[in-house]
Design a protein around this motif. Structure first.
Motif, PDB file in Angstrom:
ATOM      1  N   TRP A  13      -4.240   1.274 -12.638  1.00  0.00           N
ATOM      2  CA  TRP A  13      -5.420   0.414 -12.473  1.00  0.00           C
ATOM      3  C   TRP A  13      -5.005  -1.039 -12.205  1.00  0.00           C
ATOM      4  CZ3 TRP A  13      -8.619   3.853 -11.340  1.00  0.00           C
ATOM      5  CH2 TRP A  13      -8.679   5.057 -12.025  1.00  0.00           C
ATOM      6  N   LEU A  20       0.823  -1.208   0.000  1.00  0.00           N
ATOM      7  CA  LEU A  20       0.000   0.000   0.000  1.00  0.00           C
ATOM      8  C   LEU A  20       0.856   1.257   0.000  1.00  0.00           C
ATOM      9  CD1 LEU A  20      -2.816  -1.084   2.445  1.00  0.00           C
ATOM     10  CD2 LEU A  20      -3.115  -0.344   0.080  1.00  0.00           C
ATOM     11  N   THR A  34     -10.750   0.509  -2.524  1.00  0.00           N
ATOM     12  CA  THR A  34     -10.263   0.188  -3.865  1.00  0.00           C
ATOM     13  C   THR A  34     -11.430   0.031  -4.842  1.00  0.00           C
ATOM     14  OG1 THR A  34      -9.963  -2.083  -3.046  1.00  0.00           O
ATOM     15  CG2 THR A  34      -7.986  -0.776  -3.334  1.00  0.00           C
ATOM     16  N   ASP A  50       1.917   1.626  -3.456  1.00  0.00           N
ATOM     17  CA  ASP A  50       0.778   2.134  -4.234  1.00  0.00           C
ATOM     18  C   ASP A  50       0.621   3.637  -4.006  1.00  0.00           C
ATOM     19  OD1 ASP A  50       0.335  -0.483  -4.946  1.00  0.00           O
ATOM     20  OD2 ASP A  50      -1.452  -0.751  -3.711  1.00  0.00           O
ATOM     21  N   THR A  66      -3.602  -5.034  -5.700  1.00  0.00           N
ATOM     22  CA  THR A  66      -3.753  -4.826  -4.257  1.00  0.00           C
ATOM     23  C   THR A  66      -5.089  -5.381  -3.768  1.00  0.00           C
ATOM     24  OG1 THR A  66      -2.299  -2.918  -4.211  1.00  0.00           O
ATOM     25  CG2 THR A  66      -3.986  -3.019  -2.501  1.00  0.00           C
ATOM     26  N   TYR A  67      -6.138  -5.086  -4.520  1.00  0.00           N
ATOM     27  CA  TYR A  67      -7.497  -5.537  -4.169  1.00  0.00           C
ATOM     28  C   TYR A  67      -7.551  -7.062  -4.079  1.00  0.00           C
ATOM     29  CZ  TYR A  67     -12.611  -6.040  -4.922  1.00  0.00           C
ATOM     30  OH  TYR A  67     -13.936  -6.361  -4.827  1.00  0.00           O
ATOM     31  N   LEU A 102     -11.843   1.965  -8.339  1.00  0.00           N
ATOM     32  CA  LEU A 102     -11.791   1.211  -9.587  1.00  0.00           C
ATOM     33  C   LEU A 102     -13.096   1.259 -10.387  1.00  0.00           C
ATOM     34  CD1 LEU A 102      -9.769  -1.905  -8.406  1.00  0.00           C
ATOM     35  CD2 LEU A 102      -9.204  -0.524 -10.419  1.00  0.00           C
ATOM     36  N   LEU A 122      -3.939  -1.200  -8.624  1.00  0.00           N
ATOM     37  CA  LEU A 122      -5.046  -1.251  -7.658  1.00  0.00           C
ATOM     38  C   LEU A 122      -5.714  -2.626  -7.658  1.00  0.00           C
ATOM     39  CD1 LEU A 122      -7.020   2.111  -7.863  1.00  0.00           C
ATOM     40  CD2 LEU A 122      -5.565   1.286  -6.016  1.00  0.00           C
ATOM     41  N   LEU A 142     -10.234  -1.426   3.257  1.00  0.00           N
ATOM     42  CA  LEU A 142      -9.422  -1.305   2.035  1.00  0.00           C
ATOM     43  C   LEU A 142     -10.202  -1.768   0.812  1.00  0.00           C
ATOM     44  CD1 LEU A 142      -6.705  -0.742   0.617  1.00  0.00           C
ATOM     45  CD2 LEU A 142      -6.213  -3.149   0.885  1.00  0.00           C
ATOM     46  N   THR A 143     -10.959  -2.850   0.995  1.00  0.00           N
ATOM     47  CA  THR A 143     -11.757  -3.389  -0.108  1.00  0.00           C
ATOM     48  C   THR A 143     -12.710  -2.328  -0.646  1.00  0.00           C
ATOM     49  OG1 THR A 143     -11.563  -5.548   0.898  1.00  0.00           O
ATOM     50  CG2 THR A 143     -13.318  -5.276  -0.697  1.00  0.00           C
ATOM     51  N   LEU A 166      -4.335   5.962   0.697  1.00  0.00           N
ATOM     52  CA  LEU A 166      -3.596   4.693   0.699  1.00  0.00           C
ATOM     53  C   LEU A 166      -2.475   4.702   1.742  1.00  0.00           C
ATOM     54  CD1 LEU A 166      -3.516   4.000  -3.146  1.00  0.00           C
ATOM     55  CD2 LEU A 166      -4.923   2.840  -1.418  1.00  0.00           C
TER      56      LEU A 166
END
Lengths: 227, 227
Positions: free
Chosen positions: A100, A32, A145, A35, A106-107, A149, A103, A141-142, A48
């Motif tokens: 993208w 993160l 993101t 990111d 990470t997701y 997105l 992200l 976090l979910t 982030l």
């Protein structure tokens, strides 16, 4: 009759489980923060960075609990370091080409590992189980993101198609890590309910990976992408 | 007779000062997180990750204060982004060849910028001044990096000689950033006491840079290195 629980084995199981959680926090922090450093604008960078910082919060409590069981600090550290290296493999193997893809990585990575850790914690009882569950409780976090997105994917179907493909590659690496972890660590495998060393072990491992895959598909659906 | 203080100018000064502090926090976070990701062992990795996280703590309070003055969020964000880019120049221009050079860069960069920010905050009065001072109060990173670096330098005089040279390069870049910042931002320059637009301005700027240099020399002495 089930075999009696040996306190030493129990401490070993808690140590291994919490070493995995601490390693997960360190890897999530590093990913993160990286990111954030690549974020195209300030608001995303701040969000982030803060999410990264929040990931470290449960660490001290987990560490303290393990040391309170009489485990030596170097034992916990050695295990944490090994898990960290294993979990970080996904980052080395999936290099994003743009913001993208970053992200999405990470997701997905965060999601799969959090699910795996939740499975591991399910095998812990008492105070350790409670502490483990509370360490994994923050799912913000979910949402963050997804909020970043979704508009981009909705606005550009070609981007969505590319990210769906990319997501398949990332989840393949993530499931590979999960599988290697459970194969190489009988203590963790037993915590997620795999009867290690019996004929049912392979099926039970497949079932765990199947659950991780279903959860992943559900997460991709939130982005309107096919898993 | 001094000119009367205009409330709008005052808000502008606080905004610029706090944008600099927020940018400093973001840059320190990114640098420390990157240091943590490159740490050779777990303890250093955890310590630096936590220091990075702690750096973000004052941010929300600073932001809130500026928005409470009626400043629009995009104005603060734009300034913060510009300062962030300027402060991050030191990282792009000094690429460390090993862990020790990396730690020295963090030690020096953090030190010089914190001193500069302290000078800026000295120019703020009232609640803003207090908030700014408290945001800058945590100096524990300095102690942590000294504790990591000193034993290595004591054990290896050649390393010490190399790091002394490296330190001169890093501080040169850091002072360059400070100088560019005060040259291009009259509001900040006035906060540190530079009589912008008068014949005394050049001398006053030199005096500020002189103070930053002395503080740097004092810090290098803690490592037993000549500045």
């Amino acid at each position: 009759m089930t075999s009696p629980v040996d306190a030493r084995t129990d401490a070993a199981a808690v140590t291994e489980a919490f070493a995995l959680l601490i390693a997960g926090e360190l890897v999530a922090f590093a990913r993160l923060a990286d990111d954030a450093a690549n974020a195209p604008e300030l608001r995303a960078r701040i969000t982030l960075s803060r999410m990264a910082a929040a990931d470290l919060e449960p660490m001290a409590g987990l560490e303290e609990h393990v040391l309170g069981l009489g485990v030596d600090a170097p034992v916990l550290e050695e295990q944490t370091w090994q898990f960290r290296e294993l979990l970080a493999e996904i980052d080395a193997r999936t290099v994003p080409r743009d913001w993208w893809e970053r992200l999405v990585r990470t997701y997905i990575g965060y999601g799969v590992f959090a699910d795996l850790e939740r499975e591991v914690v399910t095998g812990l009882s008492g105070a350790a189980g409670e502490l483990g569950r509370s360490a994994l409780a923050d799912g913000s976090l979910t949402d963050v993101t997804v909020a970043m997105l979704r508009p981009a994917i909705e606005a550009d179907p070609q981007l969505g198609a590319r990210l769906a493909l990319w997501g398949r590659r990332v989840v393949g690496e993530a499931l590979g890590v999960a599988s290697r972890l459970l194969h190489s660590r009988p203590v963790l495998a037993r915590l997620v309910g795999i009867p290690v060393g019996t004929p049912g072990a392979a099926d039970a491992l497949a079932a765990v990976l199947g659950r991780l895959t279903s959860e992943h598909a559900r997460r991709m659906k939130r982005l309107d992408l096919t898993a």
